[in-house]
Motif scaffolding. Structure first.
Motif, PDB file in Angstrom:
ATOM      1  N   LEU A 174     -27.559  55.667  40.885  1.00 24.45           N
ATOM      2  CA  LEU A 174     -27.291  54.263  40.563  1.00 24.45           C
ATOM      3  C   LEU A 174     -26.820  54.090  39.125  1.00 24.45           C
ATOM      4  N   TYR A 175     -27.132  55.041  38.259  1.00 24.25           N
ATOM      5  CA  TYR A 175     -26.725  54.930  36.848  1.00 24.25           C
ATOM      6  C   TYR A 175     -25.206  54.849  36.732  1.00 24.25           C
ATOM      7  N   GLU A 176     -24.486  55.718  37.412  1.00 26.39           N
ATOM      8  CA  GLU A 176     -23.022  55.717  37.346  1.00 26.39           C
ATOM      9  C   GLU A 176     -22.432  54.484  38.015  1.00 26.39           C
ATOM     10  N   VAL A 177     -23.073  53.998  39.080  1.00 29.45           N
ATOM     11  CA  VAL A 177     -22.562  52.814  39.773  1.00 29.45           C
ATOM     12  C   VAL A 177     -22.605  51.592  38.857  1.00 29.45           C
ATOM     13  N   LEU A 178     -23.669  51.438  38.096  1.00 32.68           N
ATOM     14  CA  LEU A 178     -23.823  50.281  37.223  1.00 32.68           C
ATOM     15  C   LEU A 178     -23.090  50.443  35.902  1.00 32.68           C
ATOM     16  N   HIS A 179     -22.976  51.650  35.422  1.00 32.53           N
ATOM     17  CA  HIS A 179     -22.458  51.876  34.076  1.00 32.53           C
ATOM     18  C   HIS A 179     -20.993  52.249  34.044  1.00 32.53           C
ATOM     19  N   SER A 180     -20.506  53.008  35.017  1.00 31.59           N
ATOM     20  CA  SER A 180     -19.151  53.568  34.910  1.00 31.59           C
ATOM     21  C   SER A 180     -18.258  53.209  36.088  1.00 31.59           C
ATOM     22  N   GLN A 181     -18.616  53.627  37.294  1.00 30.85           N
ATOM     23  CA  GLN A 181     -17.740  53.510  38.456  1.00 30.85           C
ATOM     24  C   GLN A 181     -18.494  52.863  39.597  1.00 30.85           C
ATOM     25  N   ALA A 182     -18.120  51.600  39.933  1.00 27.13           N
ATOM     26  CA  ALA A 182     -18.810  50.906  41.017  1.00 27.13           C
ATOM     27  C   ALA A 182     -18.454  51.490  42.372  1.00 27.13           C
ATOM     28  N   ASN A 183     -17.211  51.848  42.564  1.00 25.92           N
ATOM     29  CA  ASN A 183     -16.746  52.452  43.808  1.00 25.92           C
ATOM     30  C   ASN A 183     -15.493  53.254  43.487  1.00 25.92           C
ATOM     31  N   PRO A 184     -14.958  54.015  44.437  1.00 23.84           N
ATOM     32  CA  PRO A 184     -13.789  54.843  44.119  1.00 23.84           C
ATOM     33  C   PRO A 184     -12.567  54.065  43.649  1.00 23.84           C
ATOM     34  N   GLU A 185     -12.496  52.767  43.901  1.00 17.71           N
ATOM     35  CA  GLU A 185     -11.311  51.993  43.546  1.00 17.71           C
ATOM     36  C   GLU A 185     -11.509  51.079  42.341  1.00 17.71           C
ATOM     37  N   GLN A 186     -12.737  50.780  41.977  1.00 17.55           N
ATOM     38  CA  GLN A 186     -13.013  49.799  40.924  1.00 17.55           C
ATOM     39  C   GLN A 186     -14.020  50.359  39.933  1.00 17.55           C
ATOM     40  N   THR A 187     -13.757  50.095  38.657  1.00 15.73           N
ATOM     41  CA  THR A 187     -14.723  50.465  37.640  1.00 15.73           C
ATOM     42  C   THR A 187     -15.904  49.483  37.666  1.00 15.73           C
ATOM     43  N   ALA A 188     -16.954  49.841  36.978  1.00  9.51           N
ATOM     44  CA  ALA A 188     -18.111  48.955  36.930  1.00  9.51           C
ATOM     45  C   ALA A 188     -17.763  47.633  36.262  1.00  9.51           C
ATOM     46  N   LEU A 189     -16.934  47.658  35.225  1.00  8.61           N
ATOM     47  CA  LEU A 189     -16.541  46.415  34.557  1.00  8.61           C
ATOM     48  C   LEU A 189     -15.755  45.509  35.488  1.00  8.61           C
ATOM     49  N   GLU A 190     -14.801  46.077  36.230  1.00 13.17           N
ATOM     50  CA  GLU A 190     -13.979  45.258  37.119  1.00 13.17           C
ATOM     51  C   GLU A 190     -14.812  44.616  38.225  1.00 13.17           C
ATOM     52  N   ALA A 191     -15.704  45.376  38.827  1.00 11.04           N
ATOM     53  CA  ALA A 191     -16.522  44.838  39.913  1.00 11.04           C
ATOM     54  C   ALA A 191     -17.483  43.777  39.405  1.00 11.04           C
ATOM     55  N   ARG A 192     -18.120  44.021  38.273  1.00  2.76           N
ATOM     56  CA  ARG A 192     -19.086  43.059  37.740  1.00  2.76           C
ATOM     57  C   ARG A 192     -18.391  41.799  37.223  1.00  2.76           C
ATOM     58  N   GLU A 193     -17.211  41.957  36.648  1.00  4.96           N
ATOM     59  CA  GLU A 193     -16.481  40.781  36.165  1.00  4.96           C
ATOM     60  C   GLU A 193     -16.070  39.872  37.321  1.00  4.96           C
TER      61      GLU A 193
END
Length: 418
Positions: free
Chosen positions: A78-97
């Motif tokens: 879960l660390y990478e999902v929240l901090h870096s890469q939410a999914n293979p197509e979107q970064t964590a910043l893009e998904a959270r924004e």
């Protein structure tokens, strides 16, 4: 009222005028205010972006409890999902924004959680809230997601659901633009009034004065000629050529124009108040200066962002971690970077913490993103106690060639020289 008008009114098909008093458009109906039209108001877009961008850009760290201390759980999926890469197509910043913007504009944000073989969340896919229907069943909440005509039913543990403010049904959230539609409606109507004015050249900047009386056909010809050459935004700034004693008399700003400008400015404050964003954060600097801008930036973090950050952290604990995982792990945003202030204030803050003993030098360097220095915390502190005055006394009969230390103020230096 004609018979046809009465019949239309009886069955709800009456036609209403779109022009109000003094030419102002009548505010739009509630159904016309939606996330797309609301973002057409610059103040709404600025508030949404200020909150969404700041929230998404803050580091969201998964920590592991270690007694009374904590450490980053970099080995947890879960660390990478929240901090870096939410999914293979979107970064964590893009998904959270995107999800934070959905919370502000629609009141709800949804994301599908994809778990691995060990039950840990490994991917987070944001969903369009317009395509999600939430239903309460005997076994709990279910989420029906429709995409390309295909309906997918997701259970409660498979969806991360963020709400702005819980509604009366206890399930869905209420967005600010839904709770106060009138504020956004008025801002849209004011914007449309300005667009119509400048597009059609409806604002009367002056009048043409003729020495004699004109015939109806002459007035029509002059009106059409003047409109074709000088009306509209594309003809702005052209030079008018007047003949046969014609005089152009410019008109000053009318009271209605002044009120429209003031209303536009007040709409910015109203929208900022609606989203609880300080006006200086969205570029309204009419009442801003250096002192209050710094304080309002701090309030933006402590009062505006805090609710949204806590909502993220609690939703992650509820949906992304198991009961056993919540006792060991927790997610938290790092907001120290937004509250650090300028370099002088940070230096005073670190100096106070190190001298009082509640902060280490290595911790101060870490907060400044500086590399660690081995053994820095083991260095002995310089003695701050009073020195022996006899060690600095000049022996009797001897002269001192040392230059006396300068006194702190020029007035004191003049007194010593006297």
């Amino acid at each position: 009222m004609s018979l046809i008008t009465r019949i239309k009114s009886a069955i709800g098909l009456e036609q209403r005028s779109t022009i109000g008093v003094n030419g102002w458009p009548i505010p739009l109906s509630a159904s016309a205010v939606n996330p797309t039209t609301a973002q057409g108001v610059s103040a709404v877009y600025a508030c949404v972006q200020a909150i969404a961008e700041t929230t998404a850009s803050l580091p969201l760290i998964l920590f592991k409890r270690n007694g009374d201390d904590r450490e980053r759980a970099t080995g947890h999926p879960l660390y990478e999902v929240l901090h870096s890469q939410a999914n293979p197509e979107q970064t964590a910043l893009e998904a959270r924004e995107y999800m934070q913007a959905c919370v502000l504009l629609r009141g709800n944000a949804f994301a599908r959680l994809v778990r691995g073989w060990d039950g840990q969340v490994r991917e987070l896919w944001p969903l369009n809230p317009d395509n999600v229907q939430v239903q309460r069943t005997a076994s709990g909440l279910v989420y029906d997601y429709t995409k390309d005509g295909v309906l997918t039913r997701l259970l409660a543990h498979e969806v991360l659901h963020l709400r702005h403010r819980l509604g009366d049904d206890g399930v869905m959230g209420i967005s600010p633009i839904a709770a106060a539609r009138g504020v956004v409606e008025l801002a849209i109507a004011e914007g449309q009034h300005g667009v119509n004015t400048f597009t059609n050249g409806a604002k009367m900047l002056g009048v043409l004065k003729f020495p004699g009386k004109l015939k109806p056909e002459q007035r029509a010809n002059i009106r059409e000629s003047w409109a074709s050459q000088h009306a509209g935004g594309s003809n702005a700034g052209r030079t008018a050529v007047l003949e046969e004693g014609v005089d152009f008399q410019a008109l000053s700003m009318t009271l209605e124009d002044a009120e429209w400008i003031a209303a536009r400015q007040f709409s910015v404050e109203e929208v900022a108040r609606l989203f609880r964003v300080p006006p200086t954060v969205i570029g309204d600097l009419r009442n801003g200066n250096y002192s209050n801008s710094v304080e309002m930036a701090r309030q933006f973090v402590t009062q505006t962002l805090r609710r949204h950050l806590v909502a993220w952290e609690q939703a992650i604990a509820a949906k992304c971690l198991t009961d056993a995982g919540r006792r060991m792990y927790f997610a938290e945003h790092q907001v120290e970077g937004l509250l650090r202030g300028d370099s002088a204030n940070r230096a005073a803050f670190y100096s106070s913490g190190i001298s009082d003993g509640w902060m280490l030098k290595s911790e101060a360097r870490k907060l400044e993103n500086l590399p660690a220095i081995e053994g820095l915390d083991d260095q002995p502190k310089a003695s701050a106690g009073p020195a022996d005055p006899s060690a600095f006394e000049t022996p009797k009969g001897a002269t001192s060639n040392a230059t006396p230390a300068p006194l702190p103020y020029p007035s004191k230096q003049q007194e010593a020289m006297a």
